[in-house]
Design a protein around this motif. Sequence first.
Motif, mmCIF file in Angstrom:
data_model
loop_
_atom_site.group_PDB
_atom_site.id
_atom_site.type_symbol
_atom_site.label_atom_id
_atom_site.label_comp_id
_atom_site.label_asym_id
_atom_site.label_seq_id
_atom_site.Cartn_x
_atom_site.Cartn_y
_atom_site.Cartn_z
ATOM 1 N N UNK A 54 54.744 -0.442 -71.891
ATOM 2 C CA UNK A 54 54.849 0.363 -70.679
ATOM 3 C C UNK A 54 53.455 0.683 -70.149
ATOM 4 N N UNK A 55 53.284 0.530 -68.849
ATOM 5 C CA UNK A 55 51.996 0.787 -68.221
ATOM 6 C C UNK A 55 51.159 -0.458 -68.012
ATOM 7 N N UNK A 56 51.562 -1.572 -68.635
ATOM 8 C CA UNK A 56 50.812 -2.814 -68.505
ATOM 9 C C UNK A 56 51.381 -3.693 -67.390
ATOM 10 N N UNK A 57 50.572 -4.666 -66.974
ATOM 11 C CA UNK A 57 51.007 -5.609 -65.936
ATOM 12 C C UNK A 57 52.146 -6.470 -66.462
ATOM 13 N N UNK A 58 53.101 -6.748 -65.599
ATOM 14 C CA UNK A 58 54.249 -7.561 -65.981
ATOM 15 C C UNK A 58 54.756 -8.325 -64.768
ATOM 16 N N UNK A 59 55.453 -9.427 -65.034
ATOM 17 C CA UNK A 59 56.016 -10.239 -63.959
ATOM 18 C C UNK A 59 57.329 -10.843 -64.421
ATOM 19 N N UNK A 60 58.269 -10.952 -63.510
ATOM 20 C CA UNK A 60 59.574 -11.531 -63.815
ATOM 21 C C UNK A 60 60.068 -12.356 -62.636
ATOM 22 N N UNK A 61 60.647 -13.518 -62.929
ATOM 23 C CA UNK A 61 61.432 -14.211 -61.924
ATOM 24 C C UNK A 61 62.742 -13.446 -61.807
ATOM 25 N N UNK A 62 63.310 -13.380 -60.631
ATOM 26 C CA UNK A 62 64.510 -12.573 -60.447
ATOM 27 C C UNK A 62 65.592 -13.320 -59.695
ATOM 28 N N UNK A 63 66.815 -12.901 -59.959
ATOM 29 C CA UNK A 63 67.971 -13.413 -59.232
ATOM 30 C C UNK A 63 68.761 -12.205 -58.754
ATOM 31 N N UNK A 64 69.085 -12.163 -57.481
ATOM 32 C CA UNK A 64 69.749 -11.004 -56.888
ATOM 33 C C UNK A 64 71.246 -11.244 -56.772
ATOM 34 N N UNK A 65 72.013 -10.383 -57.435
ATOM 35 C CA UNK A 65 73.467 -10.433 -57.343
ATOM 36 C C UNK A 65 73.910 -9.522 -56.202
ATOM 37 N N UNK A 66 74.638 -10.077 -55.242
ATOM 38 C CA UNK A 66 75.068 -9.320 -54.073
ATOM 39 C C UNK A 66 76.591 -9.243 -54.046
ATOM 40 N N UNK A 67 77.100 -7.995 -54.065
ATOM 41 C CA UNK A 67 78.533 -7.765 -53.902
ATOM 42 C C UNK A 67 78.726 -6.660 -52.876
#
Length: 224
Positions: free
Chosen positions: A41-54
């Motif tokens: 926690x507090x460190x740099x992070x990155x994620x690929x994301x997929x958005x679920x839309x309902x």
Amino acid sequence: MIGKLQGRLEYRSSDHVMLMVGGVGYVVYCNERTLASMPNVGEAAALYTDLLVREDLLQLFGFTTLAEKEWHRLLMSVQGVGAKAAMAIMGTLGEAGLSRAIAMGDWNSVKAAKGIGPKTAQKVVIDLKDKAPAIMAMGGSVHDALGQTTAVADDVIDDGDDAGAQNAPQVASMSTQSEALSALGNLGYAPQDAASAVAQASDQGAQDTGALIKAALKLLAPKG
């Protein structure tokens, strides 16, 4: 569409994290493997994301690699497999484990994921047996496997030296198998047959590309 987030890890929970990006906190749901790979926690992070839309929900799911995201989307193409089930399968098996399970027709491995019953596990293996090899062999995306043409970025997340060192053996193994699959495909073997043979050859101890191809060809040779 939110495809990737890069910022600071605000907090983590048992099934999600919050990433602060430009002063906005994004709640992103992740599988167990992804959560374990996240920084402090507090460190740099990155994620690929997929958005679920309902109609009643907007939910982000996060992945450490683009390939993991594409596997998630491929799983969701199976009727009856939603985002939660796909996350459970990926969290249990990972990219390499899922590839092997599909190639070997091993639905019991898929069934080991939380909340996945035998019928769903069998459907995953059956429905993806002809689609998954396209990703495994060519490093392509779910769009390639489904016969679509949407372009996908080929950049990857840099998780740091430690994460890279931890992931290196798995990546090398998958790369070797992909090269062998590609070679067998060029020789005219069907994707599913080639994938199954490569998986068996790998289980038997073949390590480098040449050894994998040679062992797979023996397995593919006509019996009798």
